[in-house]
Design a protein around this motif. Structure first.
Motif, PDB file in Angstrom:
ATOM      1  N   ALA A 107      36.688  40.313  35.625  1.00  0.00           N
ATOM      2  CA  ALA A 107      37.152  39.443  37.542  1.00  0.00           C
ATOM      3  C   ALA A 107      38.728  39.527  37.271  1.00  0.00           C
ATOM      4  O   ALA A 107      39.539  40.239  37.857  1.00  0.00           O
ATOM      5  CB  ALA A 107      36.398  38.710  37.708  1.00  0.00           C
ATOM      6  N   PHE A 108      38.766  39.025  36.434  1.00  0.00           N
ATOM      7  CA  PHE A 108      40.433  38.425  37.009  1.00  0.00           C
ATOM      8  C   PHE A 108      41.108  37.948  35.122  1.00  0.00           C
ATOM      9  O   PHE A 108      42.360  37.908  35.070  1.00  0.00           O
ATOM     10  CB  PHE A 108      40.289  36.762  37.067  1.00  0.00           C
ATOM     11  N   GLY A 109      40.898  38.363  34.184  1.00  0.00           N
ATOM     12  CA  GLY A 109      41.406  38.744  32.977  1.00  0.00           C
ATOM     13  C   GLY A 109      42.682  39.693  33.070  1.00  0.00           C
ATOM     14  O   GLY A 109      42.801  40.214  32.913  1.00  0.00           O
ATOM     15  N   ALA A 110      43.828  39.125  33.378  1.00  0.00           N
ATOM     16  CA  ALA A 110      44.946  39.007  33.083  1.00  0.00           C
ATOM     17  C   ALA A 110      45.773  39.051  31.488  1.00  0.00           C
ATOM     18  O   ALA A 110      45.699  38.039  30.875  1.00  0.00           O
ATOM     19  CB  ALA A 110      45.882  38.530  34.231  1.00  0.00           C
ATOM     20  N   PRO A 111      46.564  40.640  31.568  1.00  0.00           N
ATOM     21  CA  PRO A 111      46.975  41.546  32.248  1.00  0.00           C
ATOM     22  C   PRO A 111      45.905  43.034  31.750  1.00  0.00           C
ATOM     23  O   PRO A 111      45.664  42.251  30.976  1.00  0.00           O
ATOM     24  CB  PRO A 111      47.789  42.268  31.870  1.00  0.00           C
ATOM     25  N   SER A 112      45.793  43.486  33.076  1.00  0.00           N
ATOM     26  CA  SER A 112      44.265  44.281  33.118  1.00  0.00           C
ATOM     27  C   SER A 112      45.166  45.785  34.314  1.00  0.00           C
ATOM     28  O   SER A 112      46.525  45.839  34.435  1.00  0.00           O
ATOM     29  CB  SER A 112      43.060  43.829  33.949  1.00  0.00           C
ATOM     30  N   ASN A 113      44.045  46.218  33.947  1.00  0.00           N
ATOM     31  CA  ASN A 113      44.436  48.009  35.148  1.00  0.00           C
ATOM     32  C   ASN A 113      43.702  47.793  36.614  1.00  0.00           C
ATOM     33  O   ASN A 113      43.023  46.541  36.622  1.00  0.00           O
ATOM     34  CB  ASN A 113      43.952  48.805  34.322  1.00  0.00           C
ATOM     35  N   SER A 132      42.329  40.221  42.454  1.00  0.00           N
ATOM     36  CA  SER A 132      43.428  39.687  41.538  1.00  0.00           C
ATOM     37  C   SER A 132      44.284  40.191  41.667  1.00  0.00           C
ATOM     38  O   SER A 132      44.545  41.431  43.129  1.00  0.00           O
ATOM     39  CB  SER A 132      42.141  40.648  40.021  1.00  0.00           C
ATOM     40  N   GLY A 133      45.290  40.077  41.037  1.00  0.00           N
ATOM     41  CA  GLY A 133      46.706  40.280  41.449  1.00  0.00           C
ATOM     42  C   GLY A 133      47.035  41.582  40.703  1.00  0.00           C
ATOM     43  O   GLY A 133      47.818  41.735  41.336  1.00  0.00           O
ATOM     44  N   ASP A 134      46.032  42.432  39.702  1.00  0.00           N
ATOM     45  CA  ASP A 134      45.826  43.706  38.660  1.00  0.00           C
ATOM     46  C   ASP A 134      45.572  43.929  40.184  1.00  0.00           C
ATOM     47  O   ASP A 134      45.047  45.607  39.919  1.00  0.00           O
ATOM     48  CB  ASP A 134      46.041  43.960  37.824  1.00  0.00           C
ATOM     49  N   GLY A 135      44.288  44.356  40.860  1.00  0.00           N
ATOM     50  CA  GLY A 135      43.204  44.727  41.985  1.00  0.00           C
ATOM     51  C   GLY A 135      43.952  46.136  42.785  1.00  0.00           C
ATOM     52  O   GLY A 135      45.059  46.189  43.389  1.00  0.00           O
ATOM     53  N   TRP A 136      43.758  47.116  42.637  1.00  0.00           N
ATOM     54  CA  TRP A 136      43.747  48.409  43.091  1.00  0.00           C
ATOM     55  C   TRP A 136      44.234  48.073  44.558  1.00  0.00           C
ATOM     56  O   TRP A 136      44.563  49.314  45.119  1.00  0.00           O
ATOM     57  CB  TRP A 136      43.523  49.869  42.436  1.00  0.00           C
ATOM     58  N   ALA A 137      43.365  47.502  45.070  1.00  0.00           N
ATOM     59  CA  ALA A 137      43.447  47.403  46.704  1.00  0.00           C
ATOM     60  C   ALA A 137      43.349  46.138  47.397  1.00  0.00           C
ATOM     61  O   ALA A 137      43.661  46.298  48.932  1.00  0.00           O
ATOM     62  CB  ALA A 137      42.243  48.043  47.039  1.00  0.00           C
ATOM     63  N   GLY A 138      44.384  45.205  46.493  1.00  0.00           N
ATOM     64  CA  GLY A 138      44.268  44.008  47.137  1.00  0.00           C
ATOM     65  C   GLY A 138      45.222  43.845  47.669  1.00  0.00           C
ATOM     66  O   GLY A 138      46.283  44.013  47.178  1.00  0.00           O
ATOM     67  N   ALA A 139      45.456  42.921  48.676  1.00  0.00           N
ATOM     68  CA  ALA A 139      46.421  42.854  49.422  1.00  0.00           C
ATOM     69  C   ALA A 139      47.656  41.699  48.691  1.00  0.00           C
ATOM     70  O   ALA A 139      49.302  41.403  49.227  1.00  0.00           O
ATOM     71  CB  ALA A 139      46.082  41.764  51.179  1.00  0.00           C
ATOM     72  N   ALA A 140      46.679  40.511  48.256  1.00  0.00           N
ATOM     73  CA  ALA A 140      47.978  40.109  47.361  1.00  0.00           C
ATOM     74  C   ALA A 140      48.297  41.313  45.383  1.00  0.00           C
ATOM     75  O   ALA A 140      48.176  39.974  44.744  1.00  0.00           O
ATOM     76  CB  ALA A 140      46.846  38.917  46.863  1.00  0.00           C
ATOM     77  N   SER A 183      50.248  42.399  42.628  1.00  0.00           N
ATOM     78  CA  SER A 183      51.448  41.410  42.284  1.00  0.00           C
ATOM     79  C   SER A 183      52.745  42.407  42.580  1.00  0.00           C
ATOM     80  O   SER A 183      54.083  42.122  42.124  1.00  0.00           O
ATOM     81  CB  SER A 183      51.586  41.206  40.683  1.00  0.00           C
ATOM     82  N   ASP A 184      52.437  44.393  41.990  1.00  0.00           N
ATOM     83  CA  ASP A 184      53.839  45.046  41.881  1.00  0.00           C
ATOM     84  C   ASP A 184      53.756  45.681  43.085  1.00  0.00           C
ATOM     85  O   ASP A 184      55.194  45.872  43.427  1.00  0.00           O
ATOM     86  CB  ASP A 184      53.303  46.108  40.767  1.00  0.00           C
ATOM     87  N   GLY A 185      53.209  45.212  44.681  1.00  0.00           N
ATOM     88  CA  GLY A 185      53.845  45.238  45.963  1.00  0.00           C
ATOM     89  C   GLY A 185      53.811  46.015  46.069  1.00  0.00           C
ATOM     90  O   GLY A 185      53.317  47.310  47.265  1.00  0.00           O
ATOM     91  N   ASN A 186      51.890  47.572  45.156  1.00  0.00           N
ATOM     92  CA  ASN A 186      52.013  49.073  45.425  1.00  0.00           C
ATOM     93  C   ASN A 186      50.599  48.549  45.660  1.00  0.00           C
ATOM     94  O   ASN A 186      49.511  49.212  45.622  1.00  0.00           O
ATOM     95  CB  ASN A 186      52.184  49.891  44.447  1.00  0.00           C
ATOM     96  N   LEU A 187      50.256  48.239  47.531  1.00  0.00           N
ATOM     97  CA  LEU A 187      49.533  48.341  48.289  1.00  0.00           C
ATOM     98  C   LEU A 187      49.162  49.698  48.745  1.00  0.00           C
ATOM     99  O   LEU A 187      49.562  50.373  48.841  1.00  0.00           O
ATOM    100  CB  LEU A 187      49.466  46.847  49.458  1.00  0.00           C
ATOM    101  N   LEU A 188      47.467  49.065  49.013  1.00  0.00           N
ATOM    102  CA  LEU A 188      46.678  50.553  49.550  1.00  0.00           C
ATOM    103  C   LEU A 188      47.177  50.518  51.070  1.00  0.00           C
ATOM    104  O   LEU A 188      46.957  49.621  51.960  1.00  0.00           O
ATOM    105  CB  LEU A 188      45.077  50.337  49.389  1.00  0.00           C
ATOM    106  N   PHE A 189      47.796  51.661  51.384  1.00  0.00           N
ATOM    107  CA  PHE A 189      48.517  52.644  52.546  1.00  0.00           C
ATOM    108  C   PHE A 189      49.062  51.036  53.408  1.00  0.00           C
ATOM    109  O   PHE A 189      49.969  51.035  53.974  1.00  0.00           O
ATOM    110  CB  PHE A 189      47.601  52.086  53.838  1.00  0.00           C
TER     111      PHE A 189
END
Length: 512
Positions: A104-110, A186-194, A196-202
């Protein structure tokens, strides 16, 4: 501020000899650094204490689940269902420690899955972005994971083998649920609003603040597949296919469990801020994250209360009586729905959320009866259906100022965050919410449905019809949860379940 820059700033103000001024400036700067470090330590201590207290509240919800489940099943299966709730916490604790937290939260991750901190290795730690992960965070997330497993146990109650609970609970808390929480929290998750890289879904990301989708939909959809594959309980539908109510044996336990869950929800939703000592600076010194925590508790309360009252009067119109168990489920449906947007909607919007959630639950139960779906606790309808509505509701009613306060600016971008469609924010947030609903349904179906199907094929899922008729307390657990004949030695282990008939003490018949 570094000691060198601090001293350089103070020297012109102190005057006098260069040696004395330099020594004075150095001393003052050291005191500033000491105070700053103490304030930083205090902030960490307060935030961690707040998170620990929230974790204790969420864990207390397990007692609420246990009481709710116990009251919602028949007396002959009480011991079984309470034991499964203990099992959810125990098995979930080990599996989440070994694998779940890392996934779930093991960072850094994909974007798909975490890859570090298995068995809490190198814990606690701080990421390159400055985010600190401490033991309080692990405990809080574990409490969420076992809540999802507890939801599933309600759907398959009164007919499931004990070994199946062990297997599915460990799999759900150790793999299925953590993957979903990684995607959206997670800050690395592909769809979260949080992210960390600012590349947000839609350009928006999914806003599921406390888990209408991550927790409630995951548990509800998993329970849906378990109940579908097992089939209904014996006697739930008659030969003509008509629904037969198999009512729970204790409304008292249901009400007790509901109030315990209500109490625990104040850790579930407000606690999801994770910290409390943070100033927003937009309305003065009195306003900050502590205010947002209070507002979240208010929206949670209003949604649950509205859903309870709507269910009370709605069921009165539909079936003609007031039913406390239905009202309790309606209340919980309102809580499950508001969990997604509790931090980013105004209190008046929470009332709308609760009102609609009540009718979603009523409608889902009608569909369940039509399709001969049997869920003793209405878990799939309540958590799955109302959870999905909660995600849609957030996409419609999330307020612009609250979204920006809670989630902050998009990292590396000057663009503003998207908010609710009905609040003038366009449809991108709603689109992201709909994507979340679809991917959760797909993921849980792809993982839990084969598991339940495989267990069923090897006869490890459902108990025998004989055991089901007698009740699992007697056939699987050595007795009943209640002592029926406390005046007879060993009577709590009867070979057949038989209650004595109560006769009047006075046999004289009155004369006409």
């Amino acid at each position: 501020m570094s000691a060198v820059s601090c001293s350089a700033s103070l020297l012109p103000l102190l005057g006098g000899s260069a040696t004395n001024a330099s020594a004075a400036a150095s001393y003052i700067c050291q005191q500033f650094d000491t105070v700053s470090a103490q304030l930083s330590d205090t902030t960490f201590a307060v935030d961690n204490t707040y998170l620990l207290f929230s974790a204790y509240l969420v864990f207390a919800m397990q007692l609420g689940f246990a009481m709710l489940c116990a009251g919602s099943v028949r007396a002959k299966n009480t011991m079984n269902i309470m034991l499964t709730n203990v099992l959810d916490a125990a098995a979930g604790g080990l599996s989440y420690y070994l694998f779940g937290y890392a996934f779930a939260f093991g960072a850094p991750s994909n974007g798909f899955i975490g890859r570090h901190a298995f068995g809490l290795k190198d814990f606690p730690y701080q990421t390159a972005a400055g985010t600190t992960f401490d033991y309080s965070f692990f405990l809080y997330q574990w409490a969420f994971a076992i809540a999802a497993a507890g939801i599933t146990s309600g759907s398959i109650a009164e007919r499931t083998q004990f070994v199946a609970y062990l297997i599915y609970s460990s799999f759900l808390t150790g793999f299925v649920y953590p993957i979903v929480s990684h995607w959206f929290w997670s800050g690395d998750g592909w769809a979260g609003a949080a992210r960390s890289d600012g590349n947000l879904l839609f350009g928006s990301g999914v806003i599921d603040f406390a888990g209408s989708g991550v927790v409630h939909m995951v548990g509800g959809i998993a329970g849906l597949w378990g109940a579908l594959i097992e089939g209904p309980r014996i006697g739930r539908f008659d030969r003509s296919g008509r629904s037969v109510a198999l009512r729970g044996h204790s409304a008292s336990l249901v009400v007790l469990g509901t109030f315990l869950l209500w109490f625990g929800w104040y850790g579930f939703n407000p606690g999801s801020f994770l910290t409390i000592l943070k100033s927003y600076g937009s309305r003065g010194a009195f306003y900050g994250q502590w205010s947002a925590v209070g507002r979240t508790a208010v929206t949670t309360t209003l949604a649950g209360c509205t859903a309870a009252l709507t269910t009370l009067f709605g069921k009165r119109l539909l079936v003609g009586h007031w039913n406390v168990m239905d009202v309790c489920n309606g209340l919980l449906g309102g809580f499950a729905a508001i969990t997604s947007g509790c931090a980013v909607v105004e209190p008046w919007a929470a009332i709308i959320c609760g009102f609609v959630a009540s009718w979603v639950l009523i409608g889902a139960n009608k569909l369940a009866a039509i399709f001969k779906y049997d869920d003793p606790l209405e878990a799939a309808q309540l958590h799955g259906g109302c959870g999905a509505w909660g995600l849609i509701f957030t996409g419609l009613f999330a307020a612009k100022n609250l979204v920006r306060e809670v989630y902050g600016p998009i990292p590396g971008s000057d663009a503003g965050r998207h908010y609710g469609l009905f609040m003038g924010g366009g449809g991108k947030l709603l689109a992201a919410q709909l994507i979340q609903i679809l991917v959760i349904i797909g993921w849980v179906t792809a993982t839990m449905a084969p598991l339940f199907y495989g267990l069923n094929k090897i006869n490890l899922l459902r108990i025998s019809s004989e055991d089901e008729m007698q009740g699992m307390d007697l056939t699987r657990h050595g007795g009943f949860a209640y002592v029926y004949h406390d005046d007879e030695e060993g009577s709590n282990l009867p070979t057949t379940f038989k209650l004595r008939k109560i006769e009047p003490t006075n046999t004289n018949t009155p004369t006409p």
